[in-house]
Design an enzyme around this catalytic site. Structure first.
Site, PDB file in Angstrom:
ATOM      1  N   GLU A  45       0.889  -1.302   0.017  1.00  0.00           N
ATOM      2  CA  GLU A  45      -0.009  -0.020   0.036  1.00  0.00           C
ATOM      3  C   GLU A  45       0.363   1.428   0.483  1.00  0.00           C
ATOM      4  OE1 GLU A  45      -3.222   1.341   3.079  1.00  0.00           O
ATOM      5  OE2 GLU A  45      -3.020  -1.223   3.095  1.00  0.00           O
TER       6      GLU A  45
ATOM      7  N   GLU B 141     -13.485   6.124  -0.616  1.00  0.00           N
ATOM      8  CA  GLU B 141     -14.201   5.450  -0.264  1.00  0.00           C
ATOM      9  C   GLU B 141     -15.140   5.711   0.656  1.00  0.00           C
ATOM     10  OE1 GLU B 141     -12.285   1.501   0.581  1.00  0.00           O
ATOM     11  OE2 GLU B 141     -10.567   2.145  -0.610  1.00  0.00           O
TER      12      GLU B 141
ATOM     13  N   LYS C 254     -15.468   5.573   4.483  1.00  0.00           N
ATOM     14  CA  LYS C 254     -14.227   5.709   5.871  1.00  0.00           C
ATOM     15  C   LYS C 254     -14.442   7.075   6.287  1.00  0.00           C
ATOM     16  CE  LYS C 254     -11.367   2.801   4.373  1.00  0.00           C
ATOM     17  NZ  LYS C 254     -10.158   3.035   3.472  1.00  0.00           N
TER      18      LYS C 254
ATOM     19  N   GLU D  67      -9.029  10.302   4.437  1.00  0.00           N
ATOM     20  CA  GLU D  67      -8.719   8.577   4.016  1.00  0.00           C
ATOM     21  C   GLU D  67     -10.095   8.031   2.917  1.00  0.00           C
ATOM     22  OE1 GLU D  67      -9.073   6.064   7.750  1.00  0.00           O
ATOM     23  OE2 GLU D  67      -9.557   8.096   8.634  1.00  0.00           O
TER      24      GLU D  67
END
Ligand SMILES: *[C@@H]1O[C@H](CO)[C@@H](O)[C@H](O)[C@H]1NC(C)=O
Ligand SMILES: *[C@@H]1O[C@H](CO)[C@@H](O)[C@H](O)[C@H]1NC(C)=O
Ligand SMILES: *[C@@H]1O[C@H](CO)[C@@H](O)[C@H](O)[C@H]1NC(C)=O
Ligand SMILES: *[C@@H]1O[C@H](CO)[C@@H](O)[C@H](O)[C@H]1NC(C)=O
Ligand SMILES: *[C@@H]1O[C@H](CO)[C@@H](O)[C@H](O)[C@H]1NC(C)=O
Length: 482
Positions: A265, A319, A322, A327
């Site tokens: 990541e 997303e 999150k 984030e």
């Protein structure tokens, strides 16, 4: 006429000679996180990645059967993840066998699962039971795979850089005391024996220091004064290298510097809370673009020269569930599959470049049409309109043998032939003629578009209409690359 000509000449280097151009096969992985309630169905995602991008591997944070089914037959490799909570039970072989039966056997090998991540950042949980069972669970899963005759699925586990007690300078890198001998030595030993990589999640974004003026540029791979490791005398020109070398130093201190490193990541948020340092579209675009170029360049790091790193960008999508704004904004794409960094036709040039790097647009550029699609094309173009659109195609009477030789020649000359390899966006139609059309034209465009660049021993001819079906299929890239 002079102005369009000048514009054209200025644009050419950008289109054809971006620094990433000479890399041979840029392999790109992404983390496909799904903490959102507005993402497209997995089948749509699989088709999109397969047909519109050069992303050739994904990592998911679970074993979602819908995703695993959707990626069957795409040729895209998948890393699946064991939930942290399942780790203690999986340290026993029968439980591991049952897990493999449920989560791997129904999909493998049609779905190209090639790695199991046993938990995620387990040290960060501070859960002693979990941490103590991780290596046993890795071993049990490996044994369960072996008993099922599966030899192509690696077993590993990703770590945050919180595993290090020291990371500056990079040569001082070492694992947290206690865990070094009890956890990391046996884990690295298992990885060495099974020829599997150590997975790390470096995030230079978290390392930027608002009090150090150069630190943002250092984190973004932009020009900066460098940071010297006074022990080794090595000069670090970017934070990513420093973080990777700190991990490498820790591995080396335990005697495991031969184990491969994979970046499981890394990423950068394109938005965040007001005033949050470093966040933003420009920075996210710069980081991801420079990162991909860097890890694929073969340059390596100061302590690991000439190495490339398999790398998974975080994340495929923004997303929305999150917890924080930053984030929620690590994605390369919005849920509607539109690129986050794309501002339509007004997109800034360096952002465009990032997408060239991320998605392999440079190969589309190399296929020709965009020569006449810059701002200069709105007028009369160069040398009188359509004559500036030129492609190199195989002559109809050229033999397959000759065309194969042309592919071999063009692909060994530094152009990116990834798109015509199995799994690439231009692999189909899978014929020598179609692949040769791609390779010969890419070579022609990259070499300067002289008549002799399309000769190929009298087997190539210059065409004035777009010959490439592959290009037509890649409308998405076409839009982005304009
Ligand atoms: C672990 O195994 C025990 C005993 O088989 C079972 O009761 C428990 O539910 C399992 N835990 C998980 C998280 O699967
Ligand atoms: C694995 O392969 C061996 C040897 O080919 C075979 O005897 C065995 O039955 C296989 N096991 C499974 C689970 O397929
Ligand atoms: C380190 O590299 C940077 C960037 O190339 C350069 O500006 C700096 O002078 C170098 N420092 C040393 C000590 O070599
Ligand atoms: C790295 O590559 C360069 C250029 O090919 C070569 O000169 C050098 O010896 C290589 N270094 C290592 C450690 O392999
Ligand atoms: C193909 O045709 C061209 C004329 O257009 C000729 O010069 C060339 O020799 C031919 N090639 C083959 C392999 O027949």
């Amino acid at each position: 006429m002079l102005l369009p000509l000048l514009l054209h000449l200025l644009l050419l280097p950008f289109f054809f000679f971006t620094p990433s151009y000479s890399t041979t096969t840029a392999t790109i992985g992404v983390n496909y996180g799904t903490v959102a309630d507005n993402l497209p169905p997995p089948t749509t995602v699989a088709t999109f990645l397969r047909s519109q991008t050069t992303i050739n591997r994904i990592k998911i944070f679970d074993t979602n059967p819908d995703i695993l089914r959707a990626f069957a037959g795409t040729g895209i490799s998948i890393t699946v993840t064991v939930g942290n909570g399942d780790i203690p039970n999986l340290s026993k072989l029968p439980a591991a066998q049952s897990w493999v039966s449920t989560n791997i056997l129904p999909f493998h090998p049609k779905t190209a699962i090639n790695r199991i991540a046993v938990g995620n950042e387990i040290l960060a949980t501070s859960d002693k039971d979990l941490i103590a069972h991780t290596v046993p669970a890795m071993k049990a899963l490996h044994q369960a795979l072996t008993l099922a005759n599966i030899t192509t699925v690696q077993v590993s586990t990703p770590h945050s850089l919180g595993i290090l007690t020291s990371s500056e300078p990079p040569s001082s890198g070492q694992f947290r005391p206690g865990y070094d001998k009890a956890i990391f030595a046996p884990m690295l030993d298992f990885l060495r024996q099974t020829k599997s990589p150590f997975l790390v999640n470096p995030y230079p974004f978290f390392g930027i220091d608002p009090n150090r003026p150069d630190s943002l540029n250092w984190a973004l791979f932009k020009p900066n004064g460098g940071v010297l490791d006074s022990v080794t005398g090595l000069n670090y020109t970017n934070m990513f290298d420093a973080q990777m070398d700190a991990v490498f130093s820790a591995m080396k201190k335990l005697g495991y510097d031969d184990v491969e490193l994979v970046v499981a990541e890394t990423g950068w948020p394109s938005a965040g809370d007001p005033g949050q340092p470093g966040v933003g579209l420009d920075n996210a675009a710069s980081y991801n673009g420079n990162l991909i170029r860097h890890v694929n360049s073969g340059q390596g790091t100061p302590l690991m020269p000439n190495r490339t790193f398999e790398t998974f960008v975080f994340s495929l999508f923004n997303e929305n569930l999150k917890p924080t704004i930053s984030e929620q904004n690590y994605g390369l794409f919005k849920p509607d599959l539109k690129p986050v960094y794309d501002g339509g036709r007004k997109v800034k040039r360096h952002m465009l470049k990032t997408y060239h790097n991320i998605l392999g647009c440079e190969t589309v550029q190399a296929m020709g049409p965009t020569v006449a699609q810059g701002p200069s094309s709105s007028g009369s173009g160069v040398g009188g309109g359509s004559s500036s659109k030129k492609w190199c195609v195989p002559k109809t009477n050229a033999s397959e043998k000759q065309l194969q030789a042309n592919i071999d020649f063009a692909c060994s000359s530094g152009i990116d032939c990834g798109p015509i390899k199995d799994g690439g966006p231009c692999f189909k139609p899978n014929t020598v003629r179609s692949h040769a059309a791609y390779a010969m034209n890419a070579y022609f465009q990259a070499s300067g578009r002289h008549a002799f660049d399309c000769d190929f021993g009298n087997t190539g001819v210059i065409a004035y209409t777009d010959p490439s079906k592959c290009y037509q299929q890649n409308n998405f890239l076409k839009i982005l690359c304009e």
